[in-house]
Design a protein around this motif. Sequence first.
Motif, PDB file in Angstrom:
ATOM      1  N   MET A  54      64.591  -7.176 -79.097  1.00 36.61           N
ATOM      2  CA  MET A  54      64.810  -8.622 -79.136  1.00 36.61           C
ATOM      3  C   MET A  54      63.575  -9.335 -79.662  1.00 36.61           C
ATOM      4  SD  MET A  54      66.841  -9.165 -75.593  1.00 36.61           S
ATOM      5  CE  MET A  54      67.374 -10.841 -75.748  1.00 36.61           C
ATOM      6  N   TYR A  55      62.401  -8.846 -79.292  1.00 36.12           N
ATOM      7  CA  TYR A  55      61.178  -9.478 -79.805  1.00 36.12           C
ATOM      8  C   TYR A  55      61.084  -9.324 -81.320  1.00 36.12           C
ATOM      9  CZ  TYR A  55      56.456 -10.508 -81.105  1.00 36.12           C
ATOM     10  OH  TYR A  55      55.379 -11.038 -81.755  1.00 36.12           O
ATOM     11  N   TYR A  56      61.454  -8.150 -81.800  1.00 41.45           N
ATOM     12  CA  TYR A  56      61.427  -7.922 -83.257  1.00 41.45           C
ATOM     13  C   TYR A  56      62.273  -8.974 -83.979  1.00 41.45           C
ATOM     14  CZ  TYR A  56      63.159  -6.016 -87.651  1.00 41.45           C
ATOM     15  OH  TYR A  56      63.556  -5.883 -88.949  1.00 41.45           O
ATOM     16  N   LYS A  57      63.488  -9.204 -83.468  1.00 42.26           N
ATOM     17  CA  LYS A  57      64.371 -10.174 -84.118  1.00 42.26           C
ATOM     18  C   LYS A  57      63.824 -11.598 -84.002  1.00 42.26           C
ATOM     19  CE  LYS A  57      67.560  -8.101 -86.281  1.00 42.26           C
ATOM     20  NZ  LYS A  57      68.754  -7.462 -85.753  1.00 42.26           N
ATOM     21  N   LEU A  58      63.334 -11.945 -82.811  1.00 43.43           N
ATOM     22  CA  LEU A  58      62.767 -13.297 -82.616  1.00 43.43           C
ATOM     23  C   LEU A  58      61.617 -13.544 -83.589  1.00 43.43           C
ATOM     24  CD1 LEU A  58      62.649 -13.353 -78.698  1.00 43.43           C
ATOM     25  CD2 LEU A  58      64.054 -14.877 -80.109  1.00 43.43           C
ATOM     26  N   GLN A  59      60.731 -12.565 -83.670  1.00 47.60           N
ATOM     27  CA  GLN A  59      59.545 -12.696 -84.513  1.00 47.60           C
ATOM     28  C   GLN A  59      59.930 -12.694 -85.995  1.00 47.60           C
ATOM     29  OE1 GLN A  59      56.506 -13.427 -83.903  1.00 47.60           O
ATOM     30  NE2 GLN A  59      55.167 -12.497 -85.443  1.00 47.60           N
ATOM     31  N   LEU A  60      60.910 -11.864 -86.348  1.00 48.11           N
ATOM     32  CA  LEU A  60      61.358 -11.809 -87.747  1.00 48.11           C
ATOM     33  C   LEU A  60      61.883 -13.182 -88.197  1.00 48.11           C
ATOM     34  CD1 LEU A  60      61.995  -9.873 -90.224  1.00 48.11           C
ATOM     35  CD2 LEU A  60      64.319  -9.791 -89.317  1.00 48.11           C
ATOM     36  N   ILE A  61      62.704 -13.793 -87.357  1.00 45.02           N
ATOM     37  CA  ILE A  61      63.297 -15.092 -87.714  1.00 45.02           C
ATOM     38  C   ILE A  61      62.197 -16.164 -87.785  1.00 45.02           C
ATOM     39  CG2 ILE A  61      64.910 -16.884 -86.972  1.00 45.02           C
ATOM     40  CD1 ILE A  61      66.484 -14.543 -85.540  1.00 45.02           C
ATOM     41  N   ARG A  62      61.330 -16.184 -86.769  1.00 46.58           N
ATOM     42  CA  ARG A  62      60.252 -17.184 -86.745  1.00 46.58           C
ATOM     43  C   ARG A  62      59.371 -17.065 -87.988  1.00 46.58           C
ATOM     44  NH1 ARG A  62      57.435 -19.786 -82.627  1.00 46.58           N
ATOM     45  NH2 ARG A  62      59.567 -20.207 -81.953  1.00 46.58           N
ATOM     46  N   ARG A  63      58.930 -15.846 -88.272  1.00 47.82           N
ATOM     47  CA  ARG A  63      57.981 -15.656 -89.376  1.00 47.82           C
ATOM     48  C   ARG A  63      58.666 -15.846 -90.741  1.00 47.82           C
ATOM     49  NH1 ARG A  63      54.501 -16.674 -90.666  1.00 47.82           N
ATOM     50  NH2 ARG A  63      53.759 -14.903 -91.900  1.00 47.82           N
ATOM     51  N   ALA A  64      59.908 -15.422 -90.864  1.00 47.76           N
ATOM     52  CA  ALA A  64      60.621 -15.620 -92.135  1.00 47.76           C
ATOM     53  C   ALA A  64      60.732 -17.118 -92.419  1.00 47.76           C
ATOM     54  CB  ALA A  64      62.008 -14.982 -92.080  1.00 47.76           C
ATOM     55  N   GLU A  65      61.074 -17.899 -91.395  1.00 47.53           N
ATOM     56  CA  GLU A  65      61.229 -19.339 -91.616  1.00 47.53           C
ATOM     57  C   GLU A  65      59.877 -20.018 -91.836  1.00 47.53           C
ATOM     58  OE1 GLU A  65      64.043 -21.080 -88.781  1.00 47.53           O
ATOM     59  OE2 GLU A  65      65.466 -20.865 -90.446  1.00 47.53           O
ATOM     60  N   GLU A  66      58.837 -19.537 -91.175  1.00 48.98           N
ATOM     61  CA  GLU A  66      57.503 -20.093 -91.455  1.00 48.98           C
ATOM     62  C   GLU A  66      57.101 -19.828 -92.904  1.00 48.98           C
ATOM     63  OE1 GLU A  66      55.444 -19.979 -86.985  1.00 48.98           O
ATOM     64  OE2 GLU A  66      55.012 -18.360 -88.409  1.00 48.98           O
ATOM     65  N   GLU A  67      57.473 -18.666 -93.413  1.00 44.56           N
ATOM     66  CA  GLU A  67      57.178 -18.353 -94.813  1.00 44.56           C
ATOM     67  C   GLU A  67      58.013 -19.228 -95.752  1.00 44.56           C
ATOM     68  OE1 GLU A  67      54.670 -15.913 -96.219  1.00 44.56           O
ATOM     69  OE2 GLU A  67      54.200 -16.964 -94.375  1.00 44.56           O
ATOM     70  N   ILE A  68      59.255 -19.481 -95.383  1.00 45.35           N
ATOM     71  CA  ILE A  68      60.097 -20.387 -96.188  1.00 45.35           C
ATOM     72  C   ILE A  68      59.433 -21.767 -96.251  1.00 45.35           C
ATOM     73  CG2 ILE A  68      62.312 -21.611 -96.236  1.00 45.35           C
ATOM     74  CD1 ILE A  68      63.534 -19.016 -94.941  1.00 45.35           C
ATOM     75  N   ALA A  69      58.965 -22.247 -95.104  1.00 51.71           N
ATOM     76  CA  ALA A  69      58.303 -23.560 -95.061  1.00 51.71           C
ATOM     77  C   ALA A  69      57.031 -23.549 -95.918  1.00 51.71           C
ATOM     78  CB  ALA A  69      57.981 -23.941 -93.614  1.00 51.71           C
ATOM     79  N   ARG A  70      56.333 -22.427 -95.918  1.00 53.86           N
ATOM     80  CA  ARG A  70      55.088 -22.334 -96.693  1.00 53.86           C
ATOM     81  C   ARG A  70      55.389 -22.340 -98.204  1.00 53.86           C
ATOM     82  NH1 ARG A  70      52.497 -18.465 -99.328  1.00 53.86           N
ATOM     83  NH2 ARG A  70      53.877 -16.784 -98.635  1.00 53.86           N
ATOM     84  N   ILE A  71      56.422 -21.601 -98.607  1.00 49.86           N
ATOM     85  CA  ILE A  71      56.738 -21.460-100.030  1.00 49.86           C
ATOM     86  C   ILE A  71      57.434 -22.715-100.586  1.00 49.86           C
ATOM     87  CG2 ILE A  71      58.148 -20.110-101.675  1.00 49.86           C
ATOM     88  CD1 ILE A  71      57.839 -17.734 -99.678  1.00 49.86           C
ATOM     89  N   TYR A  72      58.135 -23.414 -99.708  1.00 47.49           N
ATOM     90  CA  TYR A  72      59.039 -24.484-100.157  1.00 47.49           C
ATOM     91  C   TYR A  72      58.410 -25.497-101.124  1.00 47.49           C
ATOM     92  CZ  TYR A  72      63.323 -27.143-100.020  1.00 47.49           C
ATOM     93  OH  TYR A  72      64.493 -27.745-100.374  1.00 47.49           O
ATOM     94  N   PRO A  73      57.207 -26.004-100.845  1.00 50.36           N
ATOM     95  CA  PRO A  73      56.633 -27.010-101.747  1.00 50.36           C
ATOM     96  C   PRO A  73      56.407 -26.498-103.176  1.00 50.36           C
ATOM     97  CG  PRO A  73      55.488 -27.000 -99.648  1.00 50.36           C
ATOM     98  CD  PRO A  73      56.375 -25.798 -99.653  1.00 50.36           C
ATOM     99  N   SER A  74      56.384 -25.181-103.396  1.00 44.34           N
ATOM    100  CA  SER A  74      56.183 -24.637-104.742  1.00 44.34           C
ATOM    101  C   SER A  74      57.434 -24.808-105.609  1.00 44.34           C
ATOM    102  CB  SER A  74      55.838 -23.150-104.654  1.00 44.34           C
ATOM    103  OG  SER A  74      56.998 -22.426-104.251  1.00 44.34           O
TER     104      SER A  74
END
Length: 313
Positions: free
Chosen positions: A1-21
């Motif tokens: 469950m931690y793997y999935k929680l962390q995967l979703i959190r970090r994937a979306e943080e990366e989306i937020a980081r890339i988005y302005p490009s």
Amino acid sequence: MYYKLQLIRRAEEEIARIYPSDKIKSPVHLSIGQEAVAVGVCDPLRPDDVVSASYRGHAAYLAKGGNLAAMFAELYGKSTGCSRGKGGSMHLVGMDRHILGASAVVGTTIPIALGYALALQRENKGRQPKNKGRMIAAFFGDGAVEEGVFYESLNFASLQKLPVLFVCENNGYAIHTPLSKRWASSRLCERVETFGIPACQIPDSNVLTIWEKVSDACVGIRQGRGPAFLECMTYRWKEHVGPGEDYESGYRTREELRPWLENDQVRIIGALLDKTAKGRIDGEVEREIAAAIEFAENSPFPAPAELSTHVYA
Ligand SMILES: Cc1ncc(C[n+]2csc(CCOP(=O)(O)OP(=O)(O)O)c2C)c(N)n1
Ligand SMILES: [Mg+2]
């Protein structure tokens, strides 16, 4: 469950980081802060169970095992995306993992989930019950509860004893409008119970509680006793759509966020693991996300000839 929680959190943080490009060609509705609902609901499901999500659907897609690289490619509008680059963030689909396509139109996925549940029920009754015990989890927001089709769906699902788990992700807002300005009564579960559907609210987004309630609900649903309903209280940390925050825009305060930050299920569940195990999972998540982003960046856009293919069926 931690793997999935962390995967979703970090994937979306990366989306937020890339988005302005502007490499991501699609509006994004992030679930940062809401991950526990998707993970708590999808983890107890069987691989052959079905999930129906909304336009805020990255979390449910990943929690049900949707392909991460195909999700990033979809956000980039690439032909290797899970909707061939034509749907974007709001139309994630992964039929190999029984993830139904989503929709941007609030509430519309609920009756489609019901149709799928009806099909499962009929196949269950067939001579070769290859789908024995299969069910569908239908995610939607608190805003969808205001659509007439929500109540029609409750009635039909209860009447027909359909194998569906309704999951309302109640984050307190439909865009910028709080529940207090939209609902005459906040007693949603009581409203649902009048349709003969067992309903339960999980007030604190505790992922282990959600897991338990879902596991319990699934038993009856799989036995053909009809639908169940969960109202999962949660909080959207980012703005309604886009990568930023909106605590200065006047409709909510940063103070309101604070208890949810303290109750961050990604951090809390991570802290239950020993350091080595957590470090291994965190490393794996970072590698997977980096590979998914690279895949999306290096994939081609759809050919112009694809403009009119796979549009109607
Ligand atoms: C039928 C319909 N009405 C209005 C909209 C505009 N709209 C887009 S998102 C949204 C808010 C929905 O809120 P909720 O269901 O609580 O989901 P959340 O965004 O909070 O996850 C609205 C009103 C829409 N997409 N579809
Ligand atoms: Mg909402």
